[in-house]
Motif scaffolding. Structure first.
Motif, PDB file in Angstrom:
ATOM      1  N   THR A  43       0.749  -1.158  -0.123  1.00 15.90           N
ATOM      2  CA  THR A  43       0.053   0.072  -0.046  1.00 15.90           C
ATOM      3  C   THR A  43       0.801   1.388   0.040  1.00 15.90           C
ATOM      4  N   GLN A  85      -7.576   0.333  -0.072  1.00 15.97           N
ATOM      5  CA  GLN A  85      -7.813  -0.656   0.665  1.00 15.97           C
ATOM      6  C   GLN A  85      -8.579  -0.508   1.619  1.00 15.97           C
ATOM      7  N   ASP A 161      -5.884  -1.501  -4.968  1.00 15.52           N
ATOM      8  CA  ASP A 161      -5.715  -2.006  -3.674  1.00 15.52           C
ATOM      9  C   ASP A 161      -6.471  -3.102  -2.970  1.00 15.52           C
ATOM     10  N   GLU A 162      -6.397  -4.305  -3.180  1.00 15.15           N
ATOM     11  CA  GLU A 162      -6.954  -5.376  -2.630  1.00 15.15           C
ATOM     12  C   GLU A 162      -8.507  -5.090  -2.888  1.00 15.15           C
TER      13      GLU A 162
HETATM   14 MG   LIG Z   1      -2.049  -2.837   2.293  1.00 15.45          MG
END
Ligand SMILES: [Mg+2]
Ligand SMILES: Nc1ncnc2c1ncn2[C@@H]1O[C@H](COP(=O)(O)OP(=O)(O)OP(=O)(O)O)[C@@H](O)[C@H]1O
Lengths: 238, 310
Positions: A43, A85, A161-162
């Motif tokens: 991240t 995220q 991000d995820e």
């Molecule tokens: Mg992360």
């Protein structure tokens, strides 16, 4: 020339090197996955690429132009969008208004911004939720709203991000289709993901981070059989 | 019905002086509209853009002193203060923005509060320009209230149109996006510093108009009045909180209620002097029971009454 070039980038928080001497390229049209254990610096890397942090060392170039040091909104205007995220919906705005706020970046009238937004909502399967206040959206849809908003800014490269974390299997399939659809539109994708099944299914190449360092890179099959990677992931259990 | 609501309100407001309200009631109405202008201005920055300012007296006072100083020092009509207040308040907003807009949350609040106080102390001490605590007294253009009423109504319409136009445009979306999540807004391509500066500047100019109007209407100002933390900066916030933050009609409803309430409470013997205490208690009650204000929580209020009637 590659679309994005990360050149020897490091960032320090106090004594901690959250990202250290990382270099790689992202080629136009590909899906590049960034994987690594928790706290590996994935991240943080996105935060550097997107302009939230200026790197302590090294530089990032996009379309041949150095972007490290620019502000996030300037980087977004150049065609680089991201998702978070920990989702950051504009809580007290409707889903549609969330997306309109983004699509205004490339639209000069509200009518155009709304048309673009509706199309993006359609694409991400959120049309029925357009008028819902985004605070009330379940997590799976909030993750998709993140993607919708990023798409609405008309990016050339999108950082995810995820986007799959916490989704149920049905939602997972929907999201995989969305990612494939984004690629089909000619948008380049850089994605952070823990779900190995998803990574193996969609990514063209993988970069592996551990303790802020790049420990491996290559095709999915190569990375999966790389002993260093296996060690990093399973190290604790051996 | 809802579509015609603004037109009906406007029509009523236009003919209001014809029904022959007495001078005192006209005064209440004029003050209400003036406070509605302040509330709408504050709401643009504090309500829509989410930047809660405790220093709007700086703009109000600057507007008031523009009119006052022109009349007293330069012997020009105080009405030119409206014009002069525009570049001055833009300058004040831009320099204030440079300091406060990089701060977030409570730090922003405290910085604006401090700057508001700096303006008051400045005005108290630069006696050559402002007459200090002696204040400025000017001759009022009209004895009648009616003319002042139409002027302030014009200001009200201007503020309403500006807020309506902005909140329905790109700027409005950007302001609310910044309020809801500044980091998300920034990474979605919104130049958050620029748009916060715009919100602050527009808000400042509108507030300054209300200040200039205060000077020409009341005929007397001093730093303790027009740069007051309690009676200008905080009252502006109360007007919006009572009416409804980030609603179109909230500031107007809040202004009417606060002006009437202030007059009522002040007229109660002995208790009257403590009206600020009572305002404080009122604010606490509003925050607890109607956090979205009278306009924002209107459905809730209606339900309450329906249940009471059944
Ligand atoms: Mg992360
Ligand atoms: N602003 C910051 N200040 C100090 N330390 C930070 C900051 N941001 C990240 N870190 C630290 O940097 C390291 C990397 O964090 P990062 O969030 O990038 O990991 P990640 O790979 O995304 O992990 P996860 O898979 O859990 O999301 C962590 O040790 C984290 O605590």
């Amino acid at each position: 020339m590659s679309l994005l070039n990360v050149d020897n980038v490091s960032i320090f928080f106090g004594g901690l090197a959250a990202v250290s001497n990382v270099s790689f390229d992202v080629e136009k049209g590909e899906i590049l996955a960034i994987i690594g254990p928790n706290g590996a610096g994935k991240t943080t890397l996105f935060n550097i690429v997107n302009g939230f942090y200026a790197p302590s060392k090294g530089k990032v170039s996009f379309n041949g132009e150095v972007i490290s040091g620019l502000k996030p909104h300037q980087i977004c205007r150049r065609g680089l969008a991201r998702t978070f995220q920990v989702v950051k919906p504009l809580q007290r705005m409707s889903v549609l208004d969330n997306v309109i706020a983004s699509s205004f970046l490339r639209c000069d009238t509200k009518a155009k911004a709304e048309a673009v937004s509706r199309e993006v909502l359609q694409f991400t399967g959120l049309t029925e939720d357009a008028d819902i206040i985004s605070k009330g959206l379940p997590l799976g849809k909030r993750k998709r709203l993140e993607i919708a908003r990023a798409l609405a800014t008309g990016p050339e490269l999108i950082l995810l991000d995820e986007s799959f974390a916490g989704l149920n299997p049905a939602e997972l399939d929907v999201s995989i289709e969305i990612i494939r659809g984004i690629k089909a539109r000619g948008i380049t994708i850089m994605i952070i993901e823990h779900h190995m099944k998803v990574i193996m299914a969609i990514s063209d190449r993988i970069v592996v981070l551990n303790h802020g360092q790049k420990i491996a890179a290559g095709l999915p099959a190569e990375v999966a059989s790389n002993p260093t990677v296996v060690e990093a992931y399973l190290g604790a259990e051996h | 019905m809802k579509r015609y609501f603004p037109i009906i309100v406007l029509a009523v407001l236009c003919v209001l002086p014809l029904v022959g309200l007495n001078t005192y009631l006209m005064h209440i109405v004029i003050l209400s509209v003036m406070w509605a202008v302040c509330g709408m201005a504050w709401n643009l920055l504090g309500g829509y853009c989410g930047q809660v300012s405790f220093g709007h007296a700086a703009f109000f006072g600057t507007g008031a002193y523009c009119s006052g100083i022109l009349a007293m020092k330069f012997k020009i009509s105080a009405w030119y203060g409206f014009l002069l207040s525009v570049p001055l308040n833009v300058a004040v907003a831009l320099s204030m923005g440079l300091i406060v807009l990089r701060l977030r949350g409570p730090y922003f609040v405290l910085a604006t509060l401090a700057i508001g106080e700096v303006f008051r102390i400045f005005a108290e001490n630069v006696v050559d320009l402002t007459n200090g605590n002696l204040g400025i007294m000017i001759e009022r253009t009209w004895v009648e209230k009616t003319q002042f009423y139409y002027i302030v109504l014009g200001l009200g319409l201007l503020a309403y149109a500006v807020v309506k136009f902005i909140t329905e445009s790109r700027w409005g979306y950007y302001f609310v996006a910044i309020r809801e999540d500044q980091d998300a807004a920034e990474s979605l391509g919104i130049n958050t510093t620029l748009y916060k500066t715009i919100a602050l500047t527009v808000s400042a100019v509108l507030t300054g108009f209300a200040g200039s109007f205060y000077m020409v209407y009341m005929g007397y100002i001093d730093p303790q009045i027009v740069f007051s933390l309690g009676e200008i900066s905080i009252l502006m916030i109360m007007v919006v909180m009572v009416g409804g933050v980030a609603t179109f009609w909230g500031p107007t409803v809040g202004a009417v209620i606060m002006v009437i309430l202030a007059e009522l409470i002040r007229s109660i013997p002995r208790v009257g002097v403590a009206y600020q205490t009572l305002f404080g208690i009122l604010l606490i009650v509003i925050i607890i029971y109607l956090p979205n204000g009278l306009v924002g929580d209107f459905p809730k209020i209606r339900r309450m009454f329906q249940r009471g009637a059944a």
